[in-house]
Design a protein around this motif. Structure first.
Motif, PDB file in Angstrom:
ATOM      1  N   ILE A 198       0.830  -1.207   0.000  1.00  0.00           N
ATOM      2  CA  ILE A 198       0.000   0.000   0.000  1.00  0.00           C
ATOM      3  C   ILE A 198       0.862   1.253   0.000  1.00  0.00           C
ATOM      4  O   ILE A 198       0.631   2.192  -0.773  1.00  0.00           O
ATOM      5  CB  ILE A 198      -0.951   0.003   1.210  1.00  0.00           C
ATOM      6  N   ARG A 199       1.865   1.285   0.851  1.00  0.00           N
ATOM      7  CA  ARG A 199       2.684   2.497   0.991  1.00  0.00           C
ATOM      8  C   ARG A 199       3.481   2.780  -0.280  1.00  0.00           C
ATOM      9  O   ARG A 199       3.667   3.939  -0.659  1.00  0.00           O
ATOM     10  CB  ARG A 199       3.600   2.370   2.201  1.00  0.00           C
ATOM     11  N   ARG A 200       3.922   1.735  -0.965  1.00  0.00           N
ATOM     12  CA  ARG A 200       4.668   1.936  -2.211  1.00  0.00           C
ATOM     13  C   ARG A 200       3.755   2.381  -3.346  1.00  0.00           C
ATOM     14  O   ARG A 200       4.100   3.275  -4.126  1.00  0.00           O
ATOM     15  CB  ARG A 200       5.410   0.654  -2.597  1.00  0.00           C
ATOM     16  N   LEU A 201       2.586   1.760  -3.461  1.00  0.00           N
ATOM     17  CA  LEU A 201       1.708   2.152  -4.564  1.00  0.00           C
ATOM     18  C   LEU A 201       1.192   3.572  -4.369  1.00  0.00           C
ATOM     19  O   LEU A 201       1.034   4.320  -5.343  1.00  0.00           O
ATOM     20  CB  LEU A 201       0.565   1.149  -4.737  1.00  0.00           C
ATOM     21  N   MET A 202       0.959   3.984  -3.113  1.00  0.00           N
ATOM     22  CA  MET A 202       0.515   5.349  -2.874  1.00  0.00           C
ATOM     23  C   MET A 202       1.623   6.345  -3.196  1.00  0.00           C
ATOM     24  O   MET A 202       1.364   7.418  -3.761  1.00  0.00           O
ATOM     25  CB  MET A 202       0.061   5.503  -1.421  1.00  0.00           C
ATOM     26  N   TRP A 203       2.855   6.021  -2.862  1.00  0.00           N
ATOM     27  CA  TRP A 203       3.965   6.923  -3.167  1.00  0.00           C
ATOM     28  C   TRP A 203       4.175   7.042  -4.675  1.00  0.00           C
ATOM     29  O   TRP A 203       4.364   8.139  -5.208  1.00  0.00           O
ATOM     30  CB  TRP A 203       5.253   6.442  -2.494  1.00  0.00           C
ATOM     31  N   ASN A 204       4.097   5.926  -5.374  1.00  0.00           N
ATOM     32  CA  ASN A 204       4.387   5.925  -6.804  1.00  0.00           C
ATOM     33  C   ASN A 204       3.237   6.462  -7.653  1.00  0.00           C
ATOM     34  O   ASN A 204       3.464   7.113  -8.681  1.00  0.00           O
ATOM     35  CB  ASN A 204       4.724   4.503  -7.267  1.00  0.00           C
ATOM     36  N   TYR A 205       2.003   6.201  -7.254  1.00  0.00           N
ATOM     37  CA  TYR A 205       0.855   6.529  -8.101  1.00  0.00           C
ATOM     38  C   TYR A 205       0.000   7.688  -7.595  1.00  0.00           C
ATOM     39  O   TYR A 205      -0.731   8.304  -8.373  1.00  0.00           O
ATOM     40  CB  TYR A 205      -0.048   5.301  -8.260  1.00  0.00           C
ATOM     41  N   VAL A 206       0.047   7.978  -6.305  1.00  0.00           N
ATOM     42  CA  VAL A 206      -0.848   8.994  -5.735  1.00  0.00           C
ATOM     43  C   VAL A 206      -0.028   9.981  -4.905  1.00  0.00           C
ATOM     44  O   VAL A 206      -0.418  10.396  -3.823  1.00  0.00           O
ATOM     45  CB  VAL A 206      -1.964   8.346  -4.874  1.00  0.00           C
ATOM     46  N   GLY A 207       1.137  10.347  -5.434  1.00  0.00           N
ATOM     47  CA  GLY A 207       2.055  11.195  -4.697  1.00  0.00           C
ATOM     48  C   GLY A 207       1.912  12.671  -5.035  1.00  0.00           C
ATOM     49  O   GLY A 207       0.814  13.193  -5.233  1.00  0.00           O
ATOM     50  N   ILE A 208       3.031  13.368  -5.126  1.00  0.00           N
ATOM     51  CA  ILE A 208       3.040  14.813  -5.341  1.00  0.00           C
ATOM     52  C   ILE A 208       2.443  15.176  -6.693  1.00  0.00           C
ATOM     53  O   ILE A 208       1.705  16.155  -6.827  1.00  0.00           O
ATOM     54  CB  ILE A 208       4.479  15.353  -5.217  1.00  0.00           C
ATOM     55  N   VAL A 209       2.753  14.380  -7.722  1.00  0.00           N
ATOM     56  CA  VAL A 209       2.206  14.584  -9.071  1.00  0.00           C
ATOM     57  C   VAL A 209       1.445  13.326  -9.477  1.00  0.00           C
ATOM     58  O   VAL A 209       1.961  12.212  -9.360  1.00  0.00           O
ATOM     59  CB  VAL A 209       3.326  14.889 -10.085  1.00  0.00           C
ATOM     60  N   ARG A 210       0.207  13.497  -9.964  1.00  0.00           N
ATOM     61  CA  ARG A 210      -0.664  12.381 -10.285  1.00  0.00           C
ATOM     62  C   ARG A 210      -1.074  12.421 -11.747  1.00  0.00           C
ATOM     63  O   ARG A 210      -0.891  13.408 -12.433  1.00  0.00           O
ATOM     64  CB  ARG A 210      -1.915  12.422  -9.388  1.00  0.00           C
ATOM     65  N   SER A 211      -1.672  11.345 -12.207  1.00  0.00           N
ATOM     66  CA  SER A 211      -2.263  11.306 -13.550  1.00  0.00           C
ATOM     67  C   SER A 211      -3.441  10.345 -13.499  1.00  0.00           C
ATOM     68  O   SER A 211      -3.541   9.505 -12.592  1.00  0.00           O
ATOM     69  CB  SER A 211      -1.243  10.825 -14.587  1.00  0.00           C
ATOM     70  N   ASP A 212      -4.326  10.451 -14.466  1.00  0.00           N
ATOM     71  CA  ASP A 212      -5.478   9.550 -14.507  1.00  0.00           C
ATOM     72  C   ASP A 212      -5.033   8.089 -14.581  1.00  0.00           C
ATOM     73  O   ASP A 212      -5.623   7.206 -13.942  1.00  0.00           O
ATOM     74  CB  ASP A 212      -6.365   9.878 -15.714  1.00  0.00           C
ATOM     75  N   LYS A 213      -3.994   7.826 -15.350  1.00  0.00           N
ATOM     76  CA  LYS A 213      -3.522   6.453 -15.506  1.00  0.00           C
ATOM     77  C   LYS A 213      -2.976   5.912 -14.185  1.00  0.00           C
ATOM     78  O   LYS A 213      -3.277   4.780 -13.787  1.00  0.00           O
ATOM     79  CB  LYS A 213      -2.442   6.388 -16.592  1.00  0.00           C
ATOM     80  N   ARG A 214      -2.191   6.728 -13.498  1.00  0.00           N
ATOM     81  CA  ARG A 214      -1.646   6.290 -12.203  1.00  0.00           C
ATOM     82  C   ARG A 214      -2.760   6.052 -11.188  1.00  0.00           C
ATOM     83  O   ARG A 214      -2.729   5.086 -10.418  1.00  0.00           O
ATOM     84  CB  ARG A 214      -0.671   7.341 -11.665  1.00  0.00           C
ATOM     85  N   LEU A 215      -3.731   6.932 -11.171  1.00  0.00           N
ATOM     86  CA  LEU A 215      -4.823   6.801 -10.214  1.00  0.00           C
ATOM     87  C   LEU A 215      -5.662   5.560 -10.497  1.00  0.00           C
ATOM     88  O   LEU A 215      -6.123   4.884  -9.565  1.00  0.00           O
ATOM     89  CB  LEU A 215      -5.702   8.051 -10.236  1.00  0.00           C
ATOM     90  N   GLU A 216      -5.868   5.243 -11.752  1.00  0.00           N
ATOM     91  CA  GLU A 216      -6.631   4.043 -12.107  1.00  0.00           C
ATOM     92  C   GLU A 216      -5.872   2.780 -11.705  1.00  0.00           C
ATOM     93  O   GLU A 216      -6.462   1.813 -11.194  1.00  0.00           O
ATOM     94  CB  GLU A 216      -6.945   4.025 -13.603  1.00  0.00           C
ATOM     95  N   ARG A 217      -4.555   2.782 -11.911  1.00  0.00           N
ATOM     96  CA  ARG A 217      -3.748   1.647 -11.448  1.00  0.00           C
ATOM     97  C   ARG A 217      -3.871   1.479  -9.946  1.00  0.00           C
ATOM     98  O   ARG A 217      -4.019   0.357  -9.433  1.00  0.00           O
ATOM     99  CB  ARG A 217      -2.283   1.851 -11.829  1.00  0.00           C
ATOM    100  N   ALA A 218      -3.785   2.592  -9.229  1.00  0.00           N
ATOM    101  CA  ALA A 218      -3.884   2.550  -7.773  1.00  0.00           C
ATOM    102  C   ALA A 218      -5.255   2.048  -7.331  1.00  0.00           C
ATOM    103  O   ALA A 218      -5.366   1.260  -6.383  1.00  0.00           O
ATOM    104  CB  ALA A 218      -3.610   3.937  -7.191  1.00  0.00           C
ATOM    105  N   ARG A 219      -6.312   2.494  -8.018  1.00  0.00           N
ATOM    106  CA  ARG A 219      -7.671   2.076  -7.648  1.00  0.00           C
ATOM    107  C   ARG A 219      -7.843   0.567  -7.793  1.00  0.00           C
ATOM    108  O   ARG A 219      -8.401  -0.092  -6.910  1.00  0.00           O
ATOM    109  CB  ARG A 219      -8.704   2.795  -8.529  1.00  0.00           C
TER     110      ARG A 219
END
Length: 524
Positions: A428-449
């Motif tokens: 959880i902590r790694r995926l949040m840092w990589n995908y939902v961190g300081i800069v986000r994108s729709d693709k990263r957020l969908e991967r995280a979801r």
């Protein structure tokens, strides 16, 4: 502070998951923002707060909190808090400045303000005969009573009244029932949702997760503040380099010694945290470097040691003399601007449940918290909640504590696969840092979801089959908060404050100047 203000009118159980000093407050270095200087004004503090909040602050809340600040500071002084003084006679408060502030207004105790405040309050708490302190206890869930409402052929269930909490003792793993007519959440933030954070290990978003599961409204969880300057060292853990260092003239530089903040803001190194954090993130991505540097070595050494004794001593432990060389720093998850929605008195939309501090969403911070407004908010809302509770008691009389069912773990067994818990924490902590961190994108957020949905299913299955332990409780909570952050971030199709999406780089006031509100759906 809330406990002290209500304890003369009833008994208080103060539950804390580790030792009482283990909190974000204890680590707060900078200070408390409040107007004390003749060249300052409430209006200026209000305007600075609104500017930082990027269009989402509740103006009425901001004005109230700012105007009540001086009274709450004086209250702390009366309780024994020793703030730095200025002048030969020491008759005035020494006021620092931090990013986003137009005037010097940071009341502080060197660079250990939170520790000084917390120690003074704990000394009072431990002496009060009506307060019982339960250290090393962790809340599992809130206890609520259901109100069933029938409309036509449809019956809905809404968790309406909070009656206390189930609490586990760390040593024995026994779950006890804490019944109370009033419950207040002051459980802090959720920095441990992220891989890198300035927060201590206790910051797992417990209050936000418990309140959401009970049916309370939460909001604005996409606005996670990343502090720009945490110490970068392989042996350092969670050590913050206070914003006050930049307030005293420190400059951010790259590995070549080039100051770079002028490229990102006219305020340069005193820009708000979201701007500085994104600037550092951009510089690191451009250069491939591990860290940037914060340099205050151009200031006289004796002034640095006097103003920042804690930071100076801690950096020396790692071989860094901040009076002679720059400090390697990186951004890290720091503060949750969203949380459990409350009114002006700290009340949630579950009766008899209050929330204050970082776990609450009061409307003060909007899309980005102004530096040193956090302890200010906690003090003002602790006072407001206490007043509300005492008024309620005066109107209704003392409420009898209702008998509540004991914790039920029938059908569960001791876990023989704790690897699921430890792996879940790390993932959880790694995926949040990589995908939902300081800069986000729709693709990263969908991967995280997609990933968090799978992890949540695993946790849900594990939770109902095995006896609860503290690590499982915290994993369940960070997963819930992570899912809510992702949901809020995906919903907001713009960039504002602490939320930056590459697909929507501009602020859109026409469609998105509003809170992101989430409430759990109950099936009747």
């Amino acid at each position: 502070m809330f406990a002290l203000k209500v304890a003369d009118h009833g008994t208080v159980a103060l539950v804390t998951k580790k030792k009482a000093v283990d909190s974000n407050t204890n680590l707060a270095q900078g200070g408390i923002a409040s107007v004390f200087d003749q060249g300052d004004s409430f209006d200026l503090h209000v305007q600075d707060t609104l500017a930082a909040g990027d269009g989402l602050c509740n103006v009425d809340v901001v004005e109230r909190v700012v105007k009540e600040g001086p009274a709450r500071i004086r209250e702390l002084i009366d309780l024994g808090v020793r703030f730095n003084r200025r002048g030969a006679a020491g008759d005035g408060l020494d006021l620092g400045r931090e990013g986003g502030h137009s005037r010097n207004r940071i009341v502080h105790a060197h660079d250990m303000t939170g520790r000084e405040v917390e120690q003074a309050l704990l000394d009072q708490v431990r002496r009060h005969p009506n307060i019982q302190l339960f250290e090393n206890h962790i809340a599992v869930d809130l206890i609520t009573r259901s109100t069933r409402i029938k409309r036509g052929q449809v019956t809905t269930t809404h968790e309406d009244f909070c009656c206390g909490a189930y609490v586990i003792e760390r040593r024995t793993l026994q779950v006890d029932t804490f019944a109370a007519p009033i419950t207040l959440l002051a459980t802090g933030g959720a920095g441990k949702v992220y891989l890198y954070t300035s927060n201590p290990d206790i910051a797992t978003g417990d209050g936000i997760a418990m309140a959401y599961r009970a049916g309370a409204t939460v909001a604005n969880l996409e606005f996670v503040q990343f502090h720009p300057t945490c110490l970068f060292h392989p042996k350092a853990k969670n050590f913050l380099i206070s914003e006050a260092v930049r307030g005293e003239g420190a400059v951010l530089i790259d590995a070549e010694g080039r100051p770079f903040m002028a490229d990102y803001s006219s305020q340069k190194d005193l820009a708000c945290r979201d701007v500085v954090a994104r600037a550092i993130d951009t510089e690191l991505k451009k250069s491939g470097a591990d860290a940037v540097f914060l340099d205050i070595s151009h200031k006289p050494a004796e002034i640095i040691r006097e103003r920042f004794p804690n930071i100076h001593a801690k950096c020396l432990e790692y071989g860094i003399d901040i009076t002679r060389e720059p400090i390697p720093v990186v951004p890290a998850a720091h503060y949750m601007c969203g949380g459990v929605v409350t009114d002006i008195q700290g009340r949630t939309d579950i009766h008899n449940l209050y929330a204050v501090g970082e776990t609450a969403c009061t409307g003060l911070h909007g899309a980005n918290r102004l530096a040193s407004n956090s302890l200010l908010e906690a003090l003002v809302y602790a006072d407001a909640a206490a007043r509300s509770v005492l008024e309620q008691m005066q109107s209704n009389g003392k409420q009898a504590v209702q008998p509540l069912p004991p914790w039920d773990d029938v059908g569960t067994s001791d876990s023989d696969e704790m690897i699921m818990v430890t792996h879940g924490w790390d993932e959880i902590r790694r995926l949040m840092w990589n995908y939902v961190g300081i800069v986000r994108s729709d693709k990263r957020l969908e991967r995280a979801r997609r990933r968090i949905e799978f992890i949540q299913n695993e946790i849900h299955d594990y939770y109902w089959h095995f006896k609860v332990v503290p690590d499982l409780i915290e994993l369940r909570n960070i997963a819930t908060v992570a899912e809510l952050i992702i949901q809020c971030a995906a919903h907001r199709k713009e960039s504002r404050g602490l939320h930056y999406n590459l697909q929507y780089p501009q602020r859109d006031d026409r469609r998105w100047q509003k809170d992101t509100v989430v409430r759990r759906k109950f099936v009747g």
